[in-house]
Scaffold this motif. Structure first.
Motif, PDB file in Angstrom:
ATOM      1  N   UNK A   1      -4.928 -88.300  78.327  1.00 56.53           N
ATOM      2  CA  UNK A   1      -3.619 -88.943  78.190  1.00 56.53           C
ATOM      3  C   UNK A   1      -3.772 -90.261  77.431  1.00 56.53           C
ATOM      4  N   UNK A   2      -2.869 -90.493  76.483  1.00 56.47           N
ATOM      5  CA  UNK A   2      -2.947 -91.688  75.647  1.00 56.47           C
ATOM      6  C   UNK A   2      -3.780 -91.493  74.395  1.00 56.47           C
ATOM      7  N   UNK A   3      -4.487 -90.357  74.321  1.00 61.06           N
ATOM      8  CA  UNK A   3      -5.253 -90.046  73.119  1.00 61.06           C
ATOM      9  C   UNK A   3      -4.324 -89.665  71.978  1.00 61.06           C
ATOM     10  N   UNK A   4      -4.884 -89.536  70.785  1.00 62.40           N
ATOM     11  CA  UNK A   4      -4.071 -89.423  69.565  1.00 62.40           C
ATOM     12  C   UNK A   4      -4.391 -88.135  68.800  1.00 62.40           C
ATOM     13  N   UNK A   5      -3.331 -87.576  68.200  1.00 66.84           N
ATOM     14  CA  UNK A   5      -3.451 -86.461  67.262  1.00 66.84           C
ATOM     15  C   UNK A   5      -2.941 -86.932  65.913  1.00 66.84           C
ATOM     16  N   UNK A   6      -3.747 -86.726  64.873  1.00 65.06           N
ATOM     17  CA  UNK A   6      -3.315 -87.037  63.509  1.00 65.06           C
ATOM     18  C   UNK A   6      -3.232 -85.741  62.721  1.00 65.06           C
ATOM     19  N   UNK A   7      -2.054 -85.433  62.199  1.00 64.34           N
ATOM     20  CA  UNK A   7      -1.851 -84.288  61.311  1.00 64.34           C
ATOM     21  C   UNK A   7      -1.754 -84.849  59.898  1.00 64.34           C
ATOM     22  N   UNK A   8      -2.739 -84.525  59.073  1.00 54.93           N
ATOM     23  CA  UNK A   8      -2.865 -85.132  57.747  1.00 54.93           C
ATOM     24  C   UNK A   8      -2.811 -84.066  56.664  1.00 54.93           C
ATOM     25  N   UNK A   9      -2.245 -84.406  55.528  1.00 58.32           N
ATOM     26  CA  UNK A   9      -2.383 -83.587  54.325  1.00 58.32           C
ATOM     27  C   UNK A   9      -2.441 -84.532  53.144  1.00 58.32           C
ATOM     28  N   UNK A  10      -3.298 -84.244  52.148  1.00 58.97           N
ATOM     29  CA  UNK A  10      -3.457 -85.198  51.045  1.00 58.97           C
ATOM     30  C   UNK A  10      -2.229 -85.346  50.148  1.00 58.97           C
ATOM     31  N   UNK A  11      -1.308 -84.389  50.214  1.00 55.97           N
ATOM     32  CA  UNK A  11      -0.041 -84.561  49.494  1.00 55.97           C
ATOM     33  C   UNK A  11       1.113 -84.230  50.439  1.00 55.97           C
ATOM     34  N   UNK A  12       2.279 -84.800  50.137  1.00 58.98           N
ATOM     35  CA  UNK A  12       3.443 -84.618  50.990  1.00 58.98           C
ATOM     36  C   UNK A  12       4.096 -83.256  50.829  1.00 58.98           C
ATOM     37  N   UNK A  13       5.106 -83.024  51.652  1.00 50.59           N
ATOM     38  CA  UNK A  13       5.771 -81.714  51.701  1.00 50.59           C
ATOM     39  C   UNK A  13       6.408 -81.332  50.376  1.00 50.59           C
ATOM     40  N   UNK A  14       7.118 -82.260  49.739  1.00 52.48           N
ATOM     41  CA  UNK A  14       7.818 -81.938  48.488  1.00 52.48           C
ATOM     42  C   UNK A  14       6.820 -81.615  47.379  1.00 52.48           C
ATOM     43  N   UNK A  15       5.760 -82.427  47.291  1.00 55.47           N
ATOM     44  CA  UNK A  15       4.748 -82.203  46.253  1.00 55.47           C
ATOM     45  C   UNK A  15       4.027 -80.875  46.469  1.00 55.47           C
ATOM     46  N   UNK A  16       3.748 -80.562  47.737  1.00 57.89           N
ATOM     47  CA  UNK A  16       3.071 -79.300  48.047  1.00 57.89           C
ATOM     48  C   UNK A  16       3.977 -78.107  47.726  1.00 57.89           C
ATOM     49  N   UNK A  17       5.255 -78.212  48.089  1.00 54.03           N
ATOM     50  CA  UNK A  17       6.205 -77.127  47.787  1.00 54.03           C
ATOM     51  C   UNK A  17       6.299 -76.900  46.277  1.00 54.03           C
ATOM     52  N   UNK A  18       6.376 -77.984  45.520  1.00 55.06           N
ATOM     53  CA  UNK A  18       6.462 -77.878  44.058  1.00 55.06           C
ATOM     54  C   UNK A  18       5.204 -77.199  43.500  1.00 55.06           C
ATOM     55  N   UNK A  19       4.042 -77.574  44.029  1.00 52.30           N
ATOM     56  CA  UNK A  19       2.782 -76.993  43.580  1.00 52.30           C
ATOM     57  C   UNK A  19       2.755 -75.492  43.861  1.00 52.30           C
ATOM     58  N   UNK A  20       3.357 -75.088  44.995  1.00 53.77           N
ATOM     59  CA  UNK A  20       3.347 -73.673  45.397  1.00 53.77           C
ATOM     60  C   UNK A  20       4.557 -72.902  44.856  1.00 53.77           C
ATOM     61  N   UNK A  21       5.400 -73.584  44.077  1.00 62.42           N
ATOM     62  CA  UNK A  21       6.547 -72.930  43.462  1.00 62.42           C
ATOM     63  C   UNK A  21       7.629 -72.533  44.444  1.00 62.42           C
ATOM     64  N   UNK A  22       7.805 -73.331  45.505  1.00 59.05           N
ATOM     65  CA  UNK A  22       8.861 -73.038  46.471  1.00 59.05           C
ATOM     66  C   UNK A  22       9.682 -74.294  46.722  1.00 59.05           C
TER      67      UNK A  22
END
Length: 199
Positions: free
Chosen positions: A136-157
């Motif tokens: 309890x009190x510990x941390x989760x970090x969800x990381x990606x080197x590019x954001x959602x919009x940039x990733x969607x554009x890269x994947x053509x969606x």
């Protein structure tokens, strides 16, 4: 469960050899994200879905020589690349399923997960399993080197509110799994969601 694993293995096995060269410039963003976990010397941290273990040296740097760094991944080829790159010098590499981690309850101070959430077969159950192994009190970090919009554009969606990483969806998902979303950043040069393990 086998079908879930087949998809992950089919995706990552052929990509393992060239993985580190796919995102050559994300090192500083990854290191900065690790810095936001609030880890202290002696802490224990898991790099969940560690791939080639690129975050492990940064994690080792913050927990120090007495800390514990684990890197868990399902894909043997990724772990072989991690070993070849010397990432095992920064911690212990494990072949493990995020859905069933070989760890006791509450043994970790944090989990770092780069690019993991979109590959989870059962996102709520899997993030609940991550919660199980964090105090309890510990941390989760969800990381990606590019954001959602940039990733969607890269994947053509087109970017969608159904995306697991969309803030309202992610907040609800994490809350159901025992986490409270504390901060959320989604910019072209990186995505980072930080959540705290609830008591």
């Amino acid at each position: 469960m086998a079908n879930d694993h087949t998809h992950v293995l089919d995706f990552f096995t052929p990509r393992a050899a060239g993985w580190d060269s796919r995102f050559p410039d994300d090192g500083p963003a990854c290191t900065a994200a690790v810095g936001l976990l609030g880890l202290r010397p002696g802490d224990a941290v898991l790099d969940a879905g560690c791939g080639t273990g690129r975050a492990m040296p940064a994690l080792r740097a913050v927990v120090g020589p007495r800390g514990t760094v684990l890197g868990a991944d399902l894909t043997p080829a990724m772990l072989e690349e991690a070993t070849r790159a010397g990432r095992g010098d920064s911690g212990t590499l494990l072949r493990a399923d995020i859905a069933r981690l070989p760890l006791r309850d509450g043994v970790l101070d944090a989990v770092f997960a780069a690019g993991l959430i979109s590959h989870l077969a059962h996102p709520e159950a899997d993030t609940a399993e991550l919660a199980r192994v964090v105090r309890p009190g510990g941390v989760l970090a969800l990381f990606h080197p590019i954001g959602r919009a940039a990733l969607a554009a890269r994947q053509g969606r087109v970017i969608s509110d159904d995306d697991l990483r969309a803030e309202p969806r992610l907040r609800d998902l994490l809350a159901g799994a025992g986490w409270r979303l504390e901060s959320y950043t989604d910019e072209d040069d990186g995505f980072l969601a930080l959540a705290v393990r609830q008591a």
